[in-house]
Scaffold this motif. Structure first.
Motif, PDB file in Angstrom:
ATOM      1  N   ALA A   1      21.304   5.594  84.576  1.00  0.00           N
ATOM      2  CA  ALA A   1      20.752   6.587  85.421  1.00  0.00           C
ATOM      3  C   ALA A   1      19.366   7.848  84.537  1.00  0.00           C
ATOM      4  CB  ALA A   1      21.426   8.132  85.438  1.00  0.00           C
ATOM      5  N   ILE A   2      19.987   7.629  82.680  1.00  0.00           N
ATOM      6  CA  ILE A   2      19.431   7.767  81.744  1.00  0.00           C
ATOM      7  C   ILE A   2      17.657   6.523  81.376  1.00  0.00           C
ATOM      8  CG2 ILE A   2      20.501   6.210  80.087  1.00  0.00           C
ATOM      9  CD1 ILE A   2      18.871   9.940  79.419  1.00  0.00           C
ATOM     10  N   GLU A   3      18.472   6.007  81.590  1.00  0.00           N
ATOM     11  CA  GLU A   3      16.545   5.073  81.807  1.00  0.00           C
ATOM     12  C   GLU A   3      15.900   5.474  83.317  1.00  0.00           C
ATOM     13  OE1 GLU A   3      16.979   0.895  80.981  1.00  0.00           O
ATOM     14  OE2 GLU A   3      19.199   1.281  80.239  1.00  0.00           O
ATOM     15  N   ALA A   4      16.242   5.196  84.189  1.00  0.00           N
ATOM     16  CA  ALA A   4      15.773   6.163  85.542  1.00  0.00           C
ATOM     17  C   ALA A   4      15.336   7.190  85.048  1.00  0.00           C
ATOM     18  CB  ALA A   4      16.468   6.333  86.504  1.00  0.00           C
ATOM     19  N   GLN A   5      15.845   8.418  84.172  1.00  0.00           N
ATOM     20  CA  GLN A   5      15.085   9.500  84.090  1.00  0.00           C
ATOM     21  C   GLN A   5      13.473   9.887  82.724  1.00  0.00           C
ATOM     22  OE1 GLN A   5      18.087  11.071  83.001  1.00  0.00           O
ATOM     23  NE2 GLN A   5      18.919  13.080  85.027  1.00  0.00           N
TER      24      GLN A   5
ATOM     25  N   VAL B   1      15.604   2.556  75.183  1.00  0.00           N
ATOM     26  CA  VAL B   1      16.826   1.924  73.654  1.00  0.00           C
ATOM     27  C   VAL B   1      18.407   3.007  74.145  1.00  0.00           C
ATOM     28  CG1 VAL B   1      18.447   1.460  71.795  1.00  0.00           C
ATOM     29  CG2 VAL B   1      16.177   1.316  72.211  1.00  0.00           C
ATOM     30  N   HIS B   2      19.148   2.600  74.310  1.00  0.00           N
ATOM     31  CA  HIS B   2      20.411   3.271  75.711  1.00  0.00           C
ATOM     32  C   HIS B   2      21.252   3.957  74.427  1.00  0.00           C
ATOM     33  CE1 HIS B   2      23.048   3.723  78.631  1.00  0.00           C
ATOM     34  NE2 HIS B   2      22.983   5.377  78.213  1.00  0.00           N
ATOM     35  N   LEU B   3      21.620   4.729  74.077  1.00  0.00           N
ATOM     36  CA  LEU B   3      22.643   5.335  73.344  1.00  0.00           C
ATOM     37  C   LEU B   3      23.615   5.966  74.068  1.00  0.00           C
ATOM     38  CD1 LEU B   3      19.676   7.793  70.914  1.00  0.00           C
ATOM     39  CD2 LEU B   3      20.788   5.551  70.318  1.00  0.00           C
ATOM     40  N   ALA B   4      24.564   5.197  74.730  1.00  0.00           N
ATOM     41  CA  ALA B   4      26.156   5.931  75.312  1.00  0.00           C
ATOM     42  C   ALA B   4      26.551   6.560  73.747  1.00  0.00           C
ATOM     43  CB  ALA B   4      26.695   4.210  75.927  1.00  0.00           C
ATOM     44  N   ARG B   5      26.389   6.272  73.557  1.00  0.00           N
ATOM     45  CA  ARG B   5      28.125   6.989  72.862  1.00  0.00           C
ATOM     46  C   ARG B   5      27.527   8.799  71.849  1.00  0.00           C
ATOM     47  NH1 ARG B   5      32.362   6.406  73.468  1.00  0.00           N
ATOM     48  NH2 ARG B   5      33.047   7.141  71.155  1.00  0.00           N
ATOM     49  N   LEU B   6      26.302   9.664  72.013  1.00  0.00           N
ATOM     50  CA  LEU B   6      25.863  10.237  72.009  1.00  0.00           C
ATOM     51  C   LEU B   6      26.565  11.782  72.131  1.00  0.00           C
ATOM     52  CD1 LEU B   6      22.892  11.785  70.722  1.00  0.00           C
ATOM     53  CD2 LEU B   6      23.794  13.081  72.542  1.00  0.00           C
ATOM     54  N   GLY B   7      27.585  11.271  73.542  1.00  0.00           N
ATOM     55  CA  GLY B   7      27.717  11.982  74.094  1.00  0.00           C
ATOM     56  C   GLY B   7      29.049  12.156  72.903  1.00  0.00           C
ATOM     57  N   LYS B   8      30.051  11.649  72.424  1.00  0.00           N
ATOM     58  CA  LYS B   8      31.089  11.567  71.755  1.00  0.00           C
ATOM     59  C   LYS B   8      30.663  11.745  70.641  1.00  0.00           C
ATOM     60  CE  LYS B   8      33.555  10.270  75.725  1.00  0.00           C
ATOM     61  NZ  LYS B   8      34.089  10.363  76.242  1.00  0.00           N
ATOM     62  N   MET B   9      29.039  12.481  70.063  1.00  0.00           N
ATOM     63  CA  MET B   9      29.342  12.771  68.595  1.00  0.00           C
ATOM     64  C   MET B   9      30.633  14.102  68.496  1.00  0.00           C
ATOM     65  SD  MET B   9      26.127  14.455  67.313  1.00  0.00           S
ATOM     66  CE  MET B   9      25.373  13.347  67.394  1.00  0.00           C
ATOM     67  N   ARG B  10      31.198  13.714  67.313  1.00  0.00           N
ATOM     68  CA  ARG B  10      32.095  14.952  67.279  1.00  0.00           C
ATOM     69  C   ARG B  10      31.789  16.054  66.250  1.00  0.00           C
ATOM     70  NH1 ARG B  10      37.489  13.725  67.324  1.00  0.00           N
ATOM     71  NH2 ARG B  10      37.460  15.306  65.184  1.00  0.00           N
ATOM     72  N   ILE B  11      32.259  17.056  66.976  1.00  0.00           N
ATOM     73  CA  ILE B  11      31.000  18.356  66.455  1.00  0.00           C
ATOM     74  C   ILE B  11      32.007  19.466  65.549  1.00  0.00           C
ATOM     75  CG2 ILE B  11      29.208  17.048  67.490  1.00  0.00           C
ATOM     76  CD1 ILE B  11      30.164  19.913  69.294  1.00  0.00           C
ATOM     77  N   SER B  12      32.971  19.535  66.431  1.00  0.00           N
ATOM     78  CA  SER B  12      33.955  20.350  65.629  1.00  0.00           C
ATOM     79  C   SER B  12      35.402  20.295  66.252  1.00  0.00           C
ATOM     80  CB  SER B  12      33.778  22.023  66.066  1.00  0.00           C
ATOM     81  OG  SER B  12      33.845  22.069  67.561  1.00  0.00           O
ATOM     82  N   LYS B  13      35.947  20.677  65.887  1.00  0.00           N
ATOM     83  CA  LYS B  13      37.646  20.311  66.930  1.00  0.00           C
ATOM     84  C   LYS B  13      37.949  21.197  67.723  1.00  0.00           C
ATOM     85  CE  LYS B  13      40.620  19.321  62.146  1.00  0.00           C
ATOM     86  NZ  LYS B  13      41.310  19.717  61.181  1.00  0.00           N
ATOM     87  N   GLY B  14      39.326  21.347  68.969  1.00  0.00           N
ATOM     88  CA  GLY B  14      38.944  22.076  69.608  1.00  0.00           C
ATOM     89  C   GLY B  14      39.116  21.381  70.690  1.00  0.00           C
TER      90      GLY B  14
END
Length: 360
Positions: A164-168, A203-216
């Motif tokens: 989807a991201i490549e189509a967008q 270039v697909h960056l599939a793991r960006l959504g799994k970037m750790r930003i804080s606890k919770g």
């Protein structure tokens, strides 16, 4: 493929002619000859064949260098179409485009409860699109979060699946008319996905959504403190249900006074992640695409302010843009990717260009 064979060389030159007419528009035969370094006789023969096949048309006259009028050429918009299919949730959207990538018709139909229902509903939709004209389907590109590879065996024309991201990204390039080099794309929907344009490639960056930003908070995969847990559609809806004791749709979260605060609360986490990604990837700019790209303009202003604050002085020129294609991006991009892959064969031509540059 043996490119030394005359028939193969002719096919490659034909693809070059088609792609150049598509990109440059209203070129004459003489201009094609100069642009592609192919002799005028060969260009005239190739163009004559393409005109006879209905793929290229003569559009008008222009003054040539010799002082004589010359005929301009364009891709023909009739006779053949490609399809872009976007399957999400319970629904599916099908777009039909001409050989220029212009959307001619949109169809919406139910995804159905089974693969058989999907195939039947899709077949009916294609029949409706092709019924009122002698048009042929050249190819179809499918965007889906599900495994839909079974569709590749269902039709006489070729079918490809695309992220989807490549189509967008492809849709944004077409809308802007630019290569968008070094732009970081973040797709925000039920999940978060990302890609960046580098050296003419997406270039697909599939793991960006799994970037750790804080606890919770926990994301849909059970991972704690990820960007997805704070700023995805799933995160918004689950947080809305927890706070307001009822479910909210994506549209409500973007418009309802109480639910909108969820986005505002998440902007700080999003901006911090964007700033970090810009630094790590050395991106020049950012574009938000997907469902939540339709955030109000004041939210984009807020994101930009937060990103500027988080970035070092040397990178404060990185701006966050709003999607140009919005909810039609997946379909539009899929149509263009089908054209690139099966008609213009842009990847093949790009590989040839690189080989030719090495020879030089």
């Amino acid at each position: 493929m043996d490119f030394s064979r005359p028939d193969n060389a002719r096919k490659i030159n034909t693809l070059k002619v088609l792609s150049t007419i598509r990109e440059k528009k209203n070129m004459t035969r003489a201009e094609l000859s100069r642009e592609l370094l192919i002799n005028k006789v060969s260009i005239s023969e190739i163009v004559a064949t393409l005109v006879d096949e209905g793929l290229v048309k003569e559009t008008g006259k222009t003054m040539a260098d010799s002082g004589r009028p010359a005929t301009t050429l364009d891709i023909s918009a009739t006779g053949s179409i490609v399809l872009g299919l976007d399957i999400s949730g319970k629904g599916a959207n099908l777009a039909a485009s001409d050989l220029k990538g212009r959307i001619l018709r949109l169809e919406h139909f139910a995804r159905g409860k089974s693969d058989e229902e999907l195939k039947e509903n899709l077949g009916n939709s294609i029949d409706r699109i092709t019924r009122h004209g002698s048009v042929s389907v050249l190819a179809m590109a499918v965007v889906s979060d599900d495994d839909v590879d079974f569709l590749k065996k269902e039709f006489l024309f070729p079918v490809m699946t695309v992220p989807a991201i490549e189509a967008q990204v492809r849709a944004e390039m077409i809308r802007s008319g630019k290569s968008l080099e070094n732009m970081l794309f973040i797709s925000i929907g039920d999940r978060i996905d990302a890609a960046i344009r580098r050296q003419g490639e997406t270039v697909h960056l599939a793991r960006l959504g799994k970037m750790r930003i804080s606890k919770g908070r926990i994301d849909a995969d059970g991972e704690e403190g990820t960007l997805e847990a704070f700023f995805s559609g799933n995160a918004f809806r689950s947080e809305a249900e927890r706070l307001f004791s009822r479910e909210y749709t994506n549209r409500e979260i973007l418009t309802d006074g109480k639910a909108v605060r969820l986005i505002f609360d998440g902007l700080k986490a999003l901006a911090a992640s964007i700033a970090l990604a810009v630094e790590v990837l050395d991106a020049d700019s950012v574009m938000i695409v997907g469902t939540y790209a339709e955030m109000p303009d004041e939210y984009y202003a807020r994101v930009n302010t937060l990103v500027m604050t988080a970035l070092p002085k040397s990178r404060k020129d990185a701006f966050v843009f709003k999607s140009l294609s919005l909810d039609k991006g997946r379909m539009e991009g899929a149509c263009h990717m089908a054209l690139d892959e099966f008609f213009y064969k842009t990847r093949l031509l790009e590989r040839l260009r690189r080989l030719e540059s090495l020879d030089c």
